[in-house]
Design an enzyme around this catalytic site. Sequence first.
Site, PDB file in Angstrom:
ATOM      1  N   THR A 197      -1.682  -6.657   5.048  1.00 43.91           N
ATOM      2  CA  THR A 197      -3.188  -6.232   4.307  1.00 43.91           C
ATOM      3  C   THR A 197      -3.870  -6.613   3.116  1.00 43.91           C
ATOM      4  O   THR A 197      -4.800  -7.506   3.606  1.00 43.91           O
ATOM      5  CB  THR A 197      -3.855  -4.603   4.833  1.00 43.91           C
ATOM      6  OG1 THR A 197      -2.727  -4.743   5.747  1.00 43.91           O
ATOM      7  CG2 THR A 197      -5.520  -4.669   4.884  1.00 43.91           C
ATOM      8  N   SER A 239       1.191  -1.203  -0.001  1.00 42.21           N
ATOM      9  CA  SER A 239       0.250   0.079  -0.210  1.00 42.21           C
ATOM     10  C   SER A 239       0.649   1.543  -0.055  1.00 42.21           C
ATOM     11  O   SER A 239       0.385   2.320  -0.203  1.00 42.21           O
ATOM     12  CB  SER A 239      -1.102  -0.187   1.288  1.00 42.21           C
ATOM     13  OG  SER A 239       0.458   0.235   2.510  1.00 42.21           O
ATOM     14  N   CYS A 248       2.965  -6.912   1.945  1.00 42.42           N
ATOM     15  CA  CYS A 248       1.810  -6.180   2.270  1.00 42.42           C
ATOM     16  C   CYS A 248       0.501  -7.281   3.308  1.00 42.42           C
ATOM     17  O   CYS A 248       0.264  -8.472   2.462  1.00 42.42           O
ATOM     18  CB  CYS A 248       0.288  -5.823   1.726  1.00 42.42           C
ATOM     19  SG  CYS A 248      -0.460  -4.713   2.408  1.00 42.42           S
ATOM     20  N   THR A 308       4.002  -4.715   7.250  1.00 45.68           N
ATOM     21  CA  THR A 308       5.258  -4.809   6.935  1.00 45.68           C
ATOM     22  C   THR A 308       6.301  -2.468   7.061  1.00 45.68           C
ATOM     23  O   THR A 308       7.350  -2.889   6.832  1.00 45.68           O
ATOM     24  CB  THR A 308       5.681  -4.712   5.118  1.00 45.68           C
ATOM     25  OG1 THR A 308       4.124  -3.793   4.039  1.00 45.68           O
ATOM     26  CG2 THR A 308       5.093  -6.645   5.325  1.00 45.68           C
ATOM     27  N   HIS A 309       4.693  -2.725   7.368  1.00 46.16           N
ATOM     28  CA  HIS A 309       5.774  -1.453   7.739  1.00 46.16           C
ATOM     29  C   HIS A 309       5.783  -1.122   8.931  1.00 46.16           C
ATOM     30  O   HIS A 309       7.279   0.450   9.693  1.00 46.16           O
ATOM     31  CB  HIS A 309       4.929  -0.332   7.768  1.00 46.16           C
ATOM     32  CG  HIS A 309       3.899   0.657   6.619  1.00 46.16           C
ATOM     33  ND1 HIS A 309       2.874  -0.503   5.317  1.00 46.16           N
ATOM     34  CD2 HIS A 309       4.015   1.822   6.518  1.00 46.16           C
ATOM     35  CE1 HIS A 309       2.929   0.340   4.499  1.00 46.16           C
ATOM     36  NE2 HIS A 309       3.288   1.376   5.259  1.00 46.16           N
ATOM     37  N   TYR A 360      -4.304   0.895   3.878  1.00 42.86           N
ATOM     38  CA  TYR A 360      -5.016   0.086   3.463  1.00 42.86           C
ATOM     39  C   TYR A 360      -5.844  -0.857   4.774  1.00 42.86           C
ATOM     40  O   TYR A 360      -6.998  -1.247   5.360  1.00 42.86           O
ATOM     41  CB  TYR A 360      -4.227  -1.180   2.474  1.00 42.86           C
ATOM     42  CG  TYR A 360      -4.134  -0.949   1.105  1.00 42.86           C
ATOM     43  CD1 TYR A 360      -4.526  -0.056   0.424  1.00 42.86           C
ATOM     44  CD2 TYR A 360      -4.046  -2.170   0.487  1.00 42.86           C
ATOM     45  CE1 TYR A 360      -4.260   1.099  -0.909  1.00 42.86           C
ATOM     46  CE2 TYR A 360      -4.038  -1.720  -0.642  1.00 42.86           C
ATOM     47  CZ  TYR A 360      -4.218  -0.332  -1.212  1.00 42.86           C
ATOM     48  OH  TYR A 360      -3.678  -0.128  -2.719  1.00 42.86           O
TER      49      TYR A 360
HETATM   50  N1  DGL Z   1       2.286  -2.563   4.889  1.00 43.16           N
HETATM   51  C1  DGL Z   1       1.015  -3.784   4.794  1.00 43.16           C
HETATM   52  C2  DGL Z   1       0.603  -4.751   5.836  1.00 43.16           C
HETATM   53  O1  DGL Z   1       1.635  -4.793   5.618  1.00 43.16           O
HETATM   54  C3  DGL Z   1      -0.340  -2.253   4.659  1.00 43.16           C
HETATM   55  C4  DGL Z   1      -0.248  -1.053   5.736  1.00 43.16           C
HETATM   56  C5  DGL Z   1      -1.631  -0.181   5.693  1.00 43.16           C
HETATM   57  O2  DGL Z   1      -1.672   0.349   4.238  1.00 43.16           O
HETATM   58  O3  DGL Z   1      -1.945  -0.042   6.000  1.00 43.16           O
HETATM   59  O4  DGL Z   1      -0.383  -4.555   6.567  1.00 43.16           O
END
Ligand code: DGL
Length: 293
Positions: A91, A27, A89, A209-210, A58
């Site tokens: 999500t 995302s 990601c 992943t953030h 997301y």
């Molecule tokens: N980096 C993403 C994950 O691993 C999504 C973060 C987001 O857009 O809320 O879930």
Amino acid sequence: MHQSNNHIAQSAPERDKNWSPIGVFDSGYGGLTILREMQKLLPQYDYLYLGDNARAPYGTRSFDIVYRFTLQAVEELFRRGCKLVILACNTASAKALRSIQQNDLPRIDPSRRVLGVIRPTVEQLGTLTRSNHVGLFATPGTVRSNSYALEVAKLFPRMELTGHACPMWVPLVENNEADKPGADYFVSQDVKALMKADPAIDTVILGCTHYPLLYPKIRACLPPDVRLIAQGEIVAKSLTDYLHRHPEMESRLSRSEHQGHTEYLTTEQAEPFARMASLFLHTDIEATQITLS
Ligand code: DGL
């Protein structure tokens, strides 16, 4: 930047036919934490990164929207030459992967593949936890989807997983606040809440992943004997295994002898993306803005 946008926009569809990078989608910036580890472990391949920064986060969006946005991203990466796409990601892996694999791939091109990050992460848990109590930090969407709990139940029926949603963490990262003092409050609140929900937890997964960008702060709030696991290396290793097991896919990927080439796409403005991404990757990069529809 505009010149380079035009260049890519015009040339992408009729690009060199040998260009077959591994597509990496997130995302926003988070997937860069996965890409970085893939580039380390599998440097010979070409990569095409796409961050849907214009529509991030997301994590608070509905199933339907996450699925629609993710499918648009996958189709765009396919159009640009990718035969293999990693949803870097959680999500998107939780809310869109299965539908794309089961319903869309057969229609679009059954020979291409889309892989997620949840299954490979859960596969590692058996060797990591001793107490069999595992904690998960993830977006509200990932926690609500129950995807981690379902995978855990399949692979390790006696393991107890406690998920805790951290709705503030992605906005902190996307807004470059991850290492600022303002993030401390949210991180400490969420860590306390998780450990209170199950004090027997000895292993915590960063299921977004953030979140590795917040790693030092999360580490500092957790009890020292609790393991904290980021997904980058796990996913990179799992991709390595996948490519060994699937030579028919491996042979379709483009590469260079030593160091493959990586290109970066974002749905937001290219320049701020490149600046932030350079921080994540510890190297200067250029990006191109595209539109998904
Ligand atoms: N980096 C993403 C994950 O691993 C999504 C973060 C987001 O857009 O809320 O879930």
